[in-house]
Design a protein around this motif. Sequence first.
Motif, PDB file in Angstrom:
ATOM      1  N   GLU A   1     122.606 -18.710  13.967  1.00 26.53           N
ATOM      2  CA  GLU A   1     121.483 -19.072  13.765  1.00 26.53           C
ATOM      3  C   GLU A   1     121.068 -18.780  12.360  1.00 26.53           C
ATOM      4  O   GLU A   1     120.637 -20.179  11.885  1.00 26.53           O
TER       5      GLU A   1
ATOM      6  N   VAL B   1     130.774 -19.150  13.407  1.00 24.29           N
ATOM      7  CA  VAL B   1     129.706 -20.048  13.015  1.00 24.29           C
ATOM      8  C   VAL B   1     128.642 -20.293  13.684  1.00 24.29           C
ATOM      9  O   VAL B   1     127.340 -20.731  13.161  1.00 24.29           O
ATOM     10  N   ARG B   2     129.186 -21.617  14.605  1.00 26.26           N
ATOM     11  CA  ARG B   2     127.838 -22.175  15.069  1.00 26.26           C
ATOM     12  C   ARG B   2     126.887 -21.828  15.861  1.00 26.26           C
ATOM     13  O   ARG B   2     126.318 -21.943  16.474  1.00 26.26           O
ATOM     14  N   ALA B   3     127.487 -20.613  16.359  1.00 29.23           N
ATOM     15  CA  ALA B   3     126.903 -19.103  17.490  1.00 29.23           C
ATOM     16  C   ALA B   3     125.351 -18.654  16.346  1.00 29.23           C
ATOM     17  O   ALA B   3     124.428 -18.769  17.246  1.00 29.23           O
TER      18      ALA B   3
ATOM     19  N   GLN C   1     121.376 -24.453   8.818  1.00 26.66           N
ATOM     20  CA  GLN C   1     122.085 -25.581   9.407  1.00 26.66           C
ATOM     21  C   GLN C   1     123.044 -26.287   8.010  1.00 26.66           C
ATOM     22  O   GLN C   1     123.137 -27.125   8.233  1.00 26.66           O
TER      23      GLN C   1
ATOM     24  N   ASN D   1     136.069 -22.662  19.428  1.00 22.04           N
ATOM     25  CA  ASN D   1     134.953 -23.017  19.821  1.00 22.04           C
ATOM     26  C   ASN D   1     134.096 -21.814  20.723  1.00 22.04           C
ATOM     27  O   ASN D   1     133.049 -21.656  20.258  1.00 22.04           O
TER      28      ASN D   1
ATOM     29  N   LEU E   1     131.022 -28.210   9.482  1.00 15.01           N
ATOM     30  CA  LEU E   1     131.258 -28.257  11.063  1.00 15.01           C
ATOM     31  C   LEU E   1     131.926 -28.951  11.963  1.00 15.01           C
ATOM     32  O   LEU E   1     131.149 -30.472  11.536  1.00 15.01           O
TER      33      LEU E   1
ATOM     34  N   ARG F   1     126.768 -25.172   8.922  1.00 15.74           N
ATOM     35  CA  ARG F   1     126.324 -25.834  10.812  1.00 15.74           C
ATOM     36  C   ARG F   1     127.215 -26.503  10.733  1.00 15.74           C
ATOM     37  O   ARG F   1     128.105 -27.853  10.650  1.00 15.74           O
ATOM     38  N   SER F   2     126.557 -27.545   9.123  1.00 16.14           N
ATOM     39  CA  SER F   2     127.150 -29.312   9.233  1.00 16.14           C
ATOM     40  C   SER F   2     128.440 -29.261   8.686  1.00 16.14           C
ATOM     41  O   SER F   2     128.821 -30.634   8.297  1.00 16.14           O
TER      42      SER F   2
ATOM     43  N   THR G   1     134.974 -20.819  14.483  1.00 14.89           N
ATOM     44  CA  THR G   1     134.024 -21.572  14.374  1.00 14.89           C
ATOM     45  C   THR G   1     133.462 -21.980  15.241  1.00 14.89           C
ATOM     46  O   THR G   1     131.852 -21.614  14.911  1.00 14.89           O
ATOM     47  N   GLY G   2     133.223 -21.183  16.279  1.00 11.48           N
ATOM     48  CA  GLY G   2     132.500 -21.108  17.260  1.00 11.48           C
ATOM     49  C   GLY G   2     131.174 -19.507  16.995  1.00 11.48           C
ATOM     50  O   GLY G   2     130.304 -20.184  17.385  1.00 11.48           O
TER      51      GLY G   2
ATOM     52  N   GLU H   1     140.603 -21.897  13.914  1.00  7.65           N
ATOM     53  CA  GLU H   1     139.916 -23.523  14.816  1.00  7.65           C
ATOM     54  C   GLU H   1     139.633 -23.232  16.233  1.00  7.65           C
ATOM     55  O   GLU H   1     140.521 -23.006  16.802  1.00  7.65           O
TER      56      GLU H   1
END
Length: 279
Positions: A136, A132-134, A272, A113, A279, A276-277, A129-130, A111
């Motif tokens: 594409e 995973v978010r970054a 996505q 960002n 997170l 991402r959904s 998690t950051g 956890e």
Amino acid sequence: MKLIHLYRSRLLYGLLATLITGSIVIFSPQPSYGQSWLNWIFQGVQVIQLSNLSDQQEVRYGQQINQELVRSGRFRPSRNRALIQRIEGIGRRISQKSSRPNLPFTFQVVEDNSINAFATMGGFVYVNTGLVRAAENEAELASVVAHEIAHITERHSIKQMRNVAISQGLMSATGLSESNVVNIGVQLAVNLPHSREAELEADQIGLRDLKKAGYAPIGMITFMKKLTQKGSSPPALLSTHPATSQRVEFLTRAVNPDIAYQGDGLDNQAYQREFRSLL
């Protein structure tokens, strides 16, 4: 009678001299980088020979390093079971195509960002998690996981540990104490960057395993380019994985343009929904 006595005396002196000489050879401390191995033996400290670590030993020390990372609060493990399973799915798929498929890899989500991922000996891979978010798409995320798996399969942290131990005067000629293995392992996991050679090798091996696992190799190139475009606020990944521009050039040359987009993981919308959904 005197001759017999003289012969016995000379024989006794010869034996004593041999024993004393042998004692000096056996008990004289060997040259070392730090503490002598005699001190460690007298203290009851287990000495580890890094060059001869078995897979079982490596996993055991990796477990201890992981426990210390959690205990010290260096990172906060995610309890998002759905996301963890997704990362594990990627990791298992790639690790089974690696040079050490029988190593019991452990994949964890952190956890945090910041855009980062790291690995420790024994098959422990950590993904923020950051990160995973970054990403594409799944191919980009899988490329980072493949890179970290390559660091493990090529034993980069063990080689780096030896260099750190020597520079800090912690290593004897016979090896490193068990407690120092764990302490240095924690340092390497969160602070110390890999060498340029280790990074390029992890890219090369990671790219190979990424393709063998069926992912589109372009994912490694596009994500690496993304890191270089962060400008004045470079991601945390670059603090432990330097020389990014050179690595982009290497990867671009290594990937045949005709097959760069062949493989799984390029569906951005699916990523996505499935990653991402969560997170």
